[in-house]
Design an enzyme around this catalytic site. Structure first.
Site, short mmCIF file in Angstrom:
data_model
loop_
_atom_site.label_atom_id
_atom_site.label_comp_id
_atom_site.label_asym_id
_atom_site.label_seq_id
_atom_site.Cartn_x
_atom_site.Cartn_y
_atom_site.Cartn_z
CD GLU A 241 8.49 1.47 10.62
OE1 GLU A 241 7.61 1.91 9.86
OE2 GLU A 241 9.12 0.42 10.39
CB CYS B 160 -1.98 0.69 8.63
SG CYS B 160 -0.73 1.95 8.54
CG ASN C 155 -0.42 -0.07 2.50
OD1 ASN C 155 0.75 -0.39 2.65
ND2 ASN C 155 -1.22 0.22 3.51
CD GLU D 137 5.01 0.66 12.81
OE1 GLU D 137 3.80 0.85 13.03
OE2 GLU D 137 5.91 1.21 13.47
P1 NAP Z 1 0.12 -8.88 4.29
O1 NAP Z 1 -0.72 -9.86 3.58
O2 NAP Z 1 0.45 -9.13 5.71
O3 NAP Z 1 1.44 -8.71 3.40
C1 NAP Z 1 2.49 -7.84 3.79
C2 NAP Z 1 3.79 -8.43 3.34
O4 NAP Z 1 3.99 -9.68 3.96
C3 NAP Z 1 3.88 -8.67 1.84
O5 NAP Z 1 5.20 -8.42 1.42
C4 NAP Z 1 3.57 -10.15 1.73
O6 NAP Z 1 4.13 -10.76 0.58
C5 NAP Z 1 4.25 -10.67 2.96
N1 NAP Z 1 3.75 -11.96 3.43
C6 NAP Z 1 2.50 -12.46 3.34
N2 NAP Z 1 2.46 -13.68 3.91
C7 NAP Z 1 3.70 -13.96 4.36
C8 NAP Z 1 4.29 -15.08 5.04
N3 NAP Z 1 3.59 -16.15 5.38
N4 NAP Z 1 5.61 -15.00 5.35
C9 NAP Z 1 6.34 -13.93 5.03
N5 NAP Z 1 5.83 -12.85 4.39
C10 NAP Z 1 4.53 -12.87 4.07
O7 NAP Z 1 -0.54 -7.45 4.29
P2 NAP Z 1 -1.08 -6.63 3.05
O8 NAP Z 1 -2.48 -7.02 2.82
O9 NAP Z 1 -0.15 -6.70 1.93
O10 NAP Z 1 -0.98 -5.17 3.65
C11 NAP Z 1 -2.02 -4.60 4.33
C12 NAP Z 1 -1.85 -4.72 5.83
O11 NAP Z 1 -0.70 -4.01 6.24
C13 NAP Z 1 -3.00 -4.09 6.56
O12 NAP Z 1 -3.38 -4.86 7.66
C14 NAP Z 1 -2.43 -2.77 7.03
O13 NAP Z 1 -3.08 -2.21 8.12
C15 NAP Z 1 -1.02 -3.13 7.30
N6 NAP Z 1 -0.17 -1.95 7.28
C16 NAP Z 1 0.31 -1.48 8.46
C17 NAP Z 1 1.07 -0.33 8.48
C18 NAP Z 1 1.60 0.21 9.76
O14 NAP Z 1 2.52 1.01 9.72
N7 NAP Z 1 1.09 -0.21 10.90
C19 NAP Z 1 1.37 0.34 7.29
C20 NAP Z 1 0.87 -0.17 6.10
C21 NAP Z 1 0.10 -1.33 6.11
P3 NAP Z 1 3.29 -10.91 -0.79
O15 NAP Z 1 3.21 -9.56 -1.36
O16 NAP Z 1 4.08 -11.85 -1.61
O17 NAP Z 1 1.94 -11.45 -0.38
#
Ligand code: NAP
Length: 485
Positions: free
Chosen positions: A463, A289, A156, A255
């Site tokens: 961060e 997020c 994102n 995060e």
């Molecule tokens: P996600 O499914 O958790 O994916 C994030 C990253 O993790 C991607 O690079 C993904 O790779 C990787 N990943 C997924 N499964 C994994 C596994 N089993 N082992 C290792 N890596 C793995 O999250 P998303 O849907 O992409 O992102 C949205 C989420 O991020 C939301 O919940 C949002 O709130 C959170 N977020 C938090 C912040 C903050 O600062 N708190 C900021 C931005 C987003 P792939 O791309 O290959 O699936």
């Protein structure tokens, strides 16, 4: 086809120890607005992840031995190059991620700001000298870089989520390996190209692109040469990664997801509240997020706020982010649209009223209309889950105590927002919200100087800000004895 001034910013290979590294197969990067192929990128995996860690380890001694001024000078060049290429980097980001071009350029500026800010802050890593328990001793405290840092980042914010980790790590004297999200690797690789042009030495900043999230994740979280692991993404994946890090007792920062309340009290400046809610809710089509997830409106202003809010939502122009005037792009994938469709449908079944939108849009398979639901209660699916899409659930409340209890009734604790002009309430509610960040009469809260992070299941660590640097440093205590001789 891409319309970039500098085509060399489109890289198709992982950047490992200062070299561009090809692998046996490719993965496709597609534009979520059009479904068209943007680029093919070599699909790295476990082997390349190990190589990147080895490169980062080899580079660590020289990088950590540089003075903070020397590191800052190189990081400053990196920052300058990012800003000089802001238009191209923004365009590339829109092509792979979908957000409107102005927002994408804004993200480049936001990401670059972390590099500038931490380059400066790295010069202010102070220790301590503490009087010892006896006259012949002094307690000396120094801060040192943790070592090799590994990270996994989401789609994102394809630039900024990397920049704010890498900037703090490099400023602290650490070396860095990132595995960016599979859907958005081009922004990460363009950052590597500019790091190389800036003269950041080989092995200090590595980008490994591949779709084996699990396999590469296991290496990054379990490799004995990685001292710290930092993740931005969903809470579910974050929990697994924390447990993977346990085997080597890594320093970890997370995060994770959020479920931000946005509270409008009777005495609020309603026009400001509407503008703040629109900015916080619909930025990146609701896929941040810190996005507003639940809008709580006090009964006395419910009708006026809702009328003004719906009018403002109707003004949003949805479409391909490269088209002038568009201020809401597509969602990241058709599956993401289906997830939001389900939350909306289930909440309407539970009694919510559809006031606006509520449909997948003709603009393309990743487009979902800006949507407003009224008569929502805090236990409906749309309020209980992180929506991650352009839907505003409006919940009515009567008292401050009631809304605080409802706002805090979530396992998440990332961001919260409230609008009021009562100074006593500002303190009571500001202190009473169980969230890491609170916007008071403000809907946009992130910047490089501020500590970004959550409590509860939204993660740990911070961060940005002076606190963010500490996450990449170890405290070492030197006991100076025999001083009376
Ligand atoms: P996600 O499914 O958790 O994916 C994030 C990253 O993790 C991607 O690079 C993904 O790779 C990787 N990943 C997924 N499964 C994994 C596994 N089993 N082992 C290792 N890596 C793995 O999250 P998303 O849907 O992409 O992102 C949205 C989420 O991020 C939301 O919940 C949002 O709130 C959170 N977020 C938090 C912040 C903050 O600062 N708190 C900021 C931005 C987003 P792939 O791309 O290959 O699936």
């Amino acid at each position: 086809m891409h319309g970039l001034d500098d085509h060399k910013l489109i890289k198709n290979f992982s950047y490992i120890n200062g070299s561009w590294h090809s692998s046996a197969s490719d993965l496709d990067v597609t534009n979520p607005a059009t479904g068209q192929l943007v680029a093919k990128v070599s699909n790295a995996g476990v082997e390349e992840t190990n190589l990147a860690i080895a490169g980062a380890k080899a580079a660590l001694k020289a990088w950590s031995s540089k003075s903070a001024n020397e590191r800052a000078a190189l990081m400053r060049k990196w920052f300058d190059l990012m800003m000089a290429n802001q238009d191209d980097l923004g365009r590339l980001l829109t092509l792979e991620q979908g957000k409107p071009l102005a927002e994408a350029k804004g993200e480049i500026g936001y990401g670059a700001a972390f590099i500038e800010w931490f380059a400066e802050e790295g010069k202010r890593v102070y220790g301590d000298v503490i009087p010892g328990p006896s006259g012949d001793k002094r307690i000396v405290v120094v801060k040192q870089p943790v070592g090799v840092v590994a990270s996994i980042t989401p789609w994102n914010f394809p630039n900024a989520m990397i920049a704010r980790k890498a900037a703090a790590a490099l400023a602290a004297g650490c070396t860095f390996v990132v595995r960016p999200a599979t859907q958005t690797p081009l922004s990460a690789l363009a950052m590597a190209e500019l790091a190389e042009r800036a003269g950041i030495p080989a092995g200090v900043f590595n980008v490994v692109v591949g779709n084996d999230a699990r396999g590469m994740g296991e290496v990054l979280t379990q490799h004995p040469d990685v001292a710290k692991f930092t993740f931005t993404g969903s809470t579910g994946v974050g929990k697994s990664l924390i447990s993977q890090c346990a085997s080597t007792v890594k320093k970890v920062s997370m995060e994770l997801g959020g479920n931000a309340p946005f509270i409008v009290f009777d005495d609020a400046d309603l026009d400001a509240a509407v503008a703040g809610a629109i900015a916080s809710k619909y930025r990146n089509a609701g896929q941040t997020c810190v996005c507003t997830n639940r809008i709580f409106v006090q009964r006395g202003v419910l009708e006026e706020f809702t009328t003004k809010y719906i009018a403002a939502v109707k003004e949003l122009q949805m479409g391909d982010g490269l088209i002038a005037g568009v201020n809401m792009g597509p969602m990241i994938s058709s599956k993401a649209v289906s997830d939001v469709e389900r939350l909306v449908r289930d909440s309407i079944d539970a009694g919510a009223t559809l006031a606006l939108g509520g449909q997948r849009d003709d603009a393309g398979e990743c487009f979902y209309q800006a949507t407003v639901l009224t008569h929502v209660t805090n236990d409906m699916p749309i309020a209980a889950n992180e929506i991650f899409g352009p839907v505003s659930p409006i919940i009515t409340f009567d008292t401050e105590e009631e809304v605080l209890a409802q706002a805090n009734d979530t396992e998440y604790g990332l961001a919260a927002y409230f609008y009021t002009r009562d100074i006593g309430r500002v303190w009571r509610v500001g202190e009473g919200l169980d969230f890491g960040m609170v916007g008071v009469n403000e809907g946009i809260i992130s910047n490089a100087a501020a500590p970004f992070g959550g409590v509860k299941q939204s993660g740990n660590g911070r961060e940005g800000s002076k606190y963010g640097l500490d996450d990449y440093m170890e405290i070492k205590y030197l006991c100076m004895g025999g001083l009376d001789k």
